[in-house]
Design a protein around this motif. Structure first.
Motif, PDB file in Angstrom:
ATOM      1  N   MET A 366       0.816  -1.201   0.000  1.00  0.00           N
ATOM      2  CA  MET A 366       0.000   0.000   0.000  1.00  0.00           C
ATOM      3  C   MET A 366       0.860   1.266   0.000  1.00  0.00           C
ATOM      4  N   GLU A 367       1.944   1.265   0.757  1.00  0.00           N
ATOM      5  CA  GLU A 367       2.805   2.444   0.802  1.00  0.00           C
ATOM      6  C   GLU A 367       3.445   2.712  -0.551  1.00  0.00           C
ATOM      7  N   ILE A 368       3.941   1.670  -1.192  1.00  0.00           N
ATOM      8  CA  ILE A 368       4.581   1.848  -2.501  1.00  0.00           C
ATOM      9  C   ILE A 368       3.555   2.300  -3.535  1.00  0.00           C
ATOM     10  N   THR A 369       2.342   1.758  -3.471  1.00  0.00           N
ATOM     11  CA  THR A 369       1.287   2.180  -4.391  1.00  0.00           C
ATOM     12  C   THR A 369       0.926   3.640  -4.178  1.00  0.00           C
ATOM     13  N   PHE A 370       0.839   4.047  -2.901  1.00  0.00           N
ATOM     14  CA  PHE A 370       0.523   5.445  -2.597  1.00  0.00           C
ATOM     15  C   PHE A 370       1.624   6.375  -3.108  1.00  0.00           C
ATOM     16  N   GLU A 371       2.893   5.977  -2.950  1.00  0.00           N
ATOM     17  CA  GLU A 371       3.992   6.797  -3.453  1.00  0.00           C
ATOM     18  C   GLU A 371       3.938   6.903  -4.976  1.00  0.00           C
ATOM     19  N   ALA A 372       3.567   5.807  -5.642  1.00  0.00           N
ATOM     20  CA  ALA A 372       3.452   5.839  -7.104  1.00  0.00           C
ATOM     21  C   ALA A 372       2.336   6.780  -7.544  1.00  0.00           C
ATOM     22  N   LEU A 373       1.199   6.742  -6.839  1.00  0.00           N
ATOM     23  CA  LEU A 373       0.095   7.648  -7.167  1.00  0.00           C
ATOM     24  C   LEU A 373       0.487   9.103  -6.919  1.00  0.00           C
ATOM     25  N   ARG A 374       1.249   9.335  -5.867  1.00  0.00           N
ATOM     26  CA  ARG A 374       1.693  10.695  -5.585  1.00  0.00           C
ATOM     27  C   ARG A 374       2.586  11.216  -6.702  1.00  0.00           C
ATOM     28  N   GLU A 375       3.533  10.399  -7.153  1.00  0.00           N
ATOM     29  CA  GLU A 375       4.424  10.814  -8.242  1.00  0.00           C
ATOM     30  C   GLU A 375       3.662  10.988  -9.545  1.00  0.00           C
ATOM     31  N   ALA A 376       2.695  10.114  -9.794  1.00  0.00           N
ATOM     32  CA  ALA A 376       1.891  10.239 -11.016  1.00  0.00           C
ATOM     33  C   ALA A 376       1.111  11.541 -11.016  1.00  0.00           C
ATOM     34  N   THR A 416      -4.213   8.125   6.124  1.00  0.00           N
ATOM     35  CA  THR A 416      -3.914   9.116   7.169  1.00  0.00           C
ATOM     36  C   THR A 416      -2.441   9.503   7.138  1.00  0.00           C
ATOM     37  N   THR A 417      -1.579   8.523   6.923  1.00  0.00           N
ATOM     38  CA  THR A 417      -0.137   8.798   6.832  1.00  0.00           C
ATOM     39  C   THR A 417       0.170   9.704   5.647  1.00  0.00           C
ATOM     40  N   GLY A 418      -0.480   9.450   4.520  1.00  0.00           N
ATOM     41  CA  GLY A 418      -0.256  10.284   3.346  1.00  0.00           C
ATOM     42  C   GLY A 418      -0.707  11.713   3.562  1.00  0.00           C
ATOM     43  N   ILE A 419      -1.864  11.886   4.212  1.00  0.00           N
ATOM     44  CA  ILE A 419      -2.340  13.245   4.522  1.00  0.00           C
ATOM     45  C   ILE A 419      -1.362  13.948   5.463  1.00  0.00           C
ATOM     46  N   ALA A 420      -0.861  13.220   6.461  1.00  0.00           N
ATOM     47  CA  ALA A 420       0.074  13.811   7.421  1.00  0.00           C
ATOM     48  C   ALA A 420       1.354  14.287   6.748  1.00  0.00           C
ATOM     49  N   SER A 421       1.802  13.567   5.723  1.00  0.00           N
ATOM     50  CA  SER A 421       3.054  13.937   5.067  1.00  0.00           C
ATOM     51  C   SER A 421       2.943  15.214   4.250  1.00  0.00           C
ATOM     52  N   PHE A 422       1.718  15.675   3.977  1.00  0.00           N
ATOM     53  CA  PHE A 422       1.531  16.921   3.227  1.00  0.00           C
ATOM     54  C   PHE A 422       1.518  18.156   4.135  1.00  0.00           C
ATOM     55  N   MET A 423       1.663  17.973   5.432  1.00  0.00           N
ATOM     56  CA  MET A 423       1.523  19.093   6.361  1.00  0.00           C
ATOM     57  C   MET A 423       2.831  19.826   6.619  1.00  0.00           C
ATOM     58  N   PHE A 424       3.943  19.330   6.105  1.00  0.00           N
ATOM     59  CA  PHE A 424       5.231  19.943   6.421  1.00  0.00           C
ATOM     60  C   PHE A 424       5.522  21.088   5.463  1.00  0.00           C
ATOM     61  N   PRO A 425       5.963  22.234   5.960  1.00  0.00           N
ATOM     62  CA  PRO A 425       6.250  23.377   5.086  1.00  0.00           C
ATOM     63  C   PRO A 425       7.437  23.160   4.164  1.00  0.00           C
ATOM     64  N   SER A 426       8.345  22.241   4.517  1.00  0.00           N
ATOM     65  CA  SER A 426       9.553  21.998   3.721  1.00  0.00           C
ATOM     66  C   SER A 426       9.391  20.708   2.925  1.00  0.00           C
ATOM     67  N   TYR A 427       9.436  20.800   1.595  1.00  0.00           N
ATOM     68  CA  TYR A 427       9.306  19.603   0.762  1.00  0.00           C
ATOM     69  C   TYR A 427      10.468  18.628   0.949  1.00  0.00           C
ATOM     70  N   PRO A 428      11.738  19.086   1.043  1.00  0.00           N
ATOM     71  CA  PRO A 428      12.825  18.123   1.304  1.00  0.00           C
ATOM     72  C   PRO A 428      12.648  17.358   2.610  1.00  0.00           C
ATOM     73  N   LEU A 429      12.111  17.995   3.655  1.00  0.00           N
ATOM     74  CA  LEU A 429      11.851  17.284   4.898  1.00  0.00           C
ATOM     75  C   LEU A 429      10.768  16.232   4.700  1.00  0.00           C
ATOM     76  N   THR A 430       9.772  16.533   3.876  1.00  0.00           N
ATOM     77  CA  THR A 430       8.741  15.547   3.556  1.00  0.00           C
ATOM     78  C   THR A 430       9.359  14.300   2.931  1.00  0.00           C
TER      79      THR A 430
END
Length: 519
Positions: A366-376, A416-430
């Protein structure tokens, strides 16, 4: 035959050396007195360049002038108005009355910036930088005219650092536009811009900016030293410089802050930090930085301090969620089922009854699929990118649950983890948190909660060891400094933050008067 081969080899070597001399000028070659010789030398360097343009103008029959420039880098209309028209009106008799023809021609030109030069390398550099060069017959000097003009992007709202409150303008790829946006916010002579060229072929302009009297000299010298040590063919973006000057290049955590916002750069300059602006890049760099700076949004300073403090607590809470939520799910379902309430345990067990994989494999899928969807979603055209990523996540998640490949609780955990990762102001930290999340999954799958605590311990030890231009990465927590905690986990009101951070602004700590909030 051997003698002929040796002669041929020697001849080819001499020709190669001559070609290298022609196409790699070393800068100190003086100009000739005659126009034809200077022009022929310059023309050799631009052989095969279809955008290299030139025009010869004769003043009566005594003086010839050659205009050289690169088409597309100069404003042709302004060259016509400010250079060619004044030259055509001149005559050799009027020039003879002056002591210096170069100075008299320079005085007649209407351009705002005109400089003199006397070497071949200067001519090459100025032409490549978009300047117009005037070569004069009979003189060992030339004139450089700055009438640059090229297509550039308009000032727009930053896409990577969107805010509700605050300015809406962001940096562009034009370095002069970027410096002007900083200068507009700091109307003081203490604001300094130091320019240098980096890149053997690109000759990219890089500007170091700081506030004199506030930034520490040791940090300025260190930034200048690291930039001067860069030896590379070309710098295409500020991201090149990040990897070349950061303290710990093998760490996943960013040690240099990248930002599109001029107000964020100004705020950090006021705290004693140093900015780096790179030509052709909309991202400025700020050094030194700490981990807690990566968690601060520019919007934090534009709203009420009570609301900002609440949002910061939410931000740090979801930092833990983004890093640990999948690993906690794996540890609980694999090793520590007794921690769950009975009803919740039965619900989780029923949902995983048809799943053929262990929890760790299920989570990794699921994590790898979510990362692929994010990049897409990032790579697709903007109007459909967000739609595809959201719809794709819903469809794939629902289909995977119905097919019995993953359980419904894990879909909630990953979402929920994916939503949480969008809350950081710095993209490199994400990106760093996303990568470490997989490491924590591995620890949880092998040792359960003991593995999670071990992973957290390793991360904290690594963070304590990090430095950003000599400043501890976890300052002011480690080393502990109580006075600097006013802008870390909480955001104190402005009238309480009367001192700059001691790590960067100790040269001039006071930044706020004592008469605030006395009514």
């Amino acid at each position: 035959m051997r003698i002929l081969r040796r002669i041929k080899k020697l001849t080819s070597t001499i020709q190669l050396q001559n070609q290298e001399k022609i196409h790699d000028p070393k800068g100190n070659d003086p100009l000739f007195r005659f126009l034809e010789e200077n022009f022929s030398q310059v023309k050799k360097y631009f052989e095969g360049a279809s955008d290299f343009a030139y025009r010869e103008i004769k003043i009566d029959s005594d003086l010839a002038i050659m205009i050289l420039y690169l088409d597309g880098l100069v404003n042709i209309e302004r060259i016509e108005l400010n250079v060619i028209n004044p030259l055509v009106k001149l005559n050799s008799e009027s020039l003879k009355t002056h002591e210096s023809t170069i100075d008299s021609i320079k005085a007649e030109l209407s351009a705002a910036q005109v400089n003199k030069g006397d070497t071949l390398q200067e001519i090459i550099n100025h032409i490549l930088s978009g300047d117009t060069v005037l070569l004069l017959d009979g003189f060992k000097q030339c004139l450089f005219i700055s009438e640059q003009a090229w297509e550039k992007r308009a000032v727009e709202e930053p896409l990577s650092e969107a805010v509700v409150l605050g300015p809406r303008e962001g940096f562009t790829e034009n370095i002069r536009t970027n410096t002007s946006m900083i200068r507009r916010r700091l109307k003081t002579t203490k604001l300094k811009f130091e320019s240098l060229k980096i890149g053997n072929l690109s000759q990219t302009e890089v500007i170091i900016t700081y506030l004199d009297g506030i930034a520490q000299n040791s940090i300025i010298k260190e930034v200048r030293s690291r930039l001067n040590q860069i030896n590379i063919d070309a710098i295409e973006d500020s991201g090149y410089i990040v990897e070349l000057i950061e303290d710990h290049p093998f760490s996943v955590f960013p040690q240099i802050l990248q930002t599109e916002r001029p107000d964020r750069v100004v705020g950090n300059l006021l705290e004693g930090r140093v900015g780096i602006i790179v030509e052709n890049s909309p991202f400025a760099l700020i050094v030194p930085v700490t981990f807690f700076q990566m968690m601060i949004s520019p919007e934090d300073y534009y709203g009420k301090f009570i609301m900002t403090t609440f949002i910061r607590f939410i931000r740090y809470l979801f930092l833990l969620v983004a890093l640990l939520f999948p690993s906690i799910y794996i540890a609980v379902t694999t090793f520590h089922q007794e921690l769950l309430p009975t009803n919740l345990l039965f619900s989780v067990a029923a949902s995983r009854e048809k799943v053929p994989f262990p929890a760790v494999i299920e989570a990794l899928l699921m994590e790898i699929t979510f990362e692929a969807l994010r990049e897409a979603g990032l790579r697709l055209p903007r109007p459909i990118g967000s739609t595809v990523s959201i719809v794709g996540a819903l469809v794939v998640g629902q289909a995977a649950v119905e097919a019995g490949i993953v359980s419904a609780p894990l879909v909630i955990v990953v979402a929920t983890t994916g939503i949480a990762s969008f809350m950081f102001p710095s993209y490199p930290l994400t990106g760093a948190i996303r990568l470490l999340r997989f490491l924590m999954i591995f620890f949880a799958a092998t040792l359960g909660f003991y593995g999670i605590f071990l992973g957290i311990f390793f991360i904290l030890v690594h963070l304590v060891q990090l430095r950003s231009f000599g400043v501890p990465y976890l300052a002011p927590i480690a080393p502990f400094n109580f006075n600097n905690l006013k802008d870390v986990l909480v955001r104190a009101p402005w009238w309480k933050m009367n001192e700059r951070p001691e790590q960067t602004g100790k040269r001039n700590l006071k930044r706020l008067g004592l008469r605030n909030r006395k009514y």
